[in-house]
Scaffold this motif. Structure first.
Motif, short mmCIF file in Angstrom:
data_model
loop_
_atom_site.label_atom_id
_atom_site.label_comp_id
_atom_site.label_asym_id
_atom_site.label_seq_id
_atom_site.Cartn_x
_atom_site.Cartn_y
_atom_site.Cartn_z
N SER A 30 43.19 34.56 41.06
CA SER A 30 43.26 34.71 42.52
C SER A 30 44.10 35.92 42.92
N ARG A 31 45.07 36.29 42.11
CA ARG A 31 45.83 37.52 42.40
C ARG A 31 44.95 38.75 42.21
N MET A 32 44.13 38.74 41.18
CA MET A 32 43.30 39.91 40.88
C MET A 32 42.12 40.05 41.85
N GLU A 33 41.53 38.93 42.22
CA GLU A 33 40.32 38.96 43.04
C GLU A 33 40.59 38.86 44.53
N GLY A 34 41.75 38.37 44.92
CA GLY A 34 42.01 38.14 46.33
C GLY A 34 41.26 36.91 46.80
N HIS A 35 41.26 36.68 48.09
CA HIS A 35 40.58 35.49 48.63
C HIS A 35 39.07 35.68 48.60
N ARG A 36 38.39 34.68 48.06
CA ARG A 36 36.94 34.69 48.01
C ARG A 36 36.42 33.47 48.75
#
Length: 80
Positions: A30-36
């Motif tokens: 979740s840190r790498m991708e951000g909010h999805r």
């Protein structure tokens, strides 16, 4: 020698995962991708140099935001 009990304010990734009951991979992803869309948003984090830390008050607020106040509807139960 006098030792005082120190209350931690900033948690490591491993401590955070244990505190919120989620996996370390959830936190990393979740840190790498951000909010999805349709994914649980991760708690806020801070970086000190290369170290990632999570503040206890942010974790408590994040947990409070995910509290359900009513019973899940039939459709939500199927996806839970």
């Amino acid at each position: 020698m006098h030792t005082e009990h120190i209350h931690k304010r900033a948690y490591t990734e491993q401590e955070t995962a244990a505190y919120i009951g989620m996996s370390r991979s959830f936190l990393r992803q979740s840190r790498m991708e951000g909010h999805r869309l349709n994914r649980t948003e991760a708690p806020p984090f801070i970086k000190i140099g290369r170290a990632v830390r999570y503040l206890k008050e942010d974790l408590d607020n994040w947990l409070d935001q995910h509290r359900k106040q009513a019973h899940l509807s039939y459709g939500e139960r199927e996806h839970a």
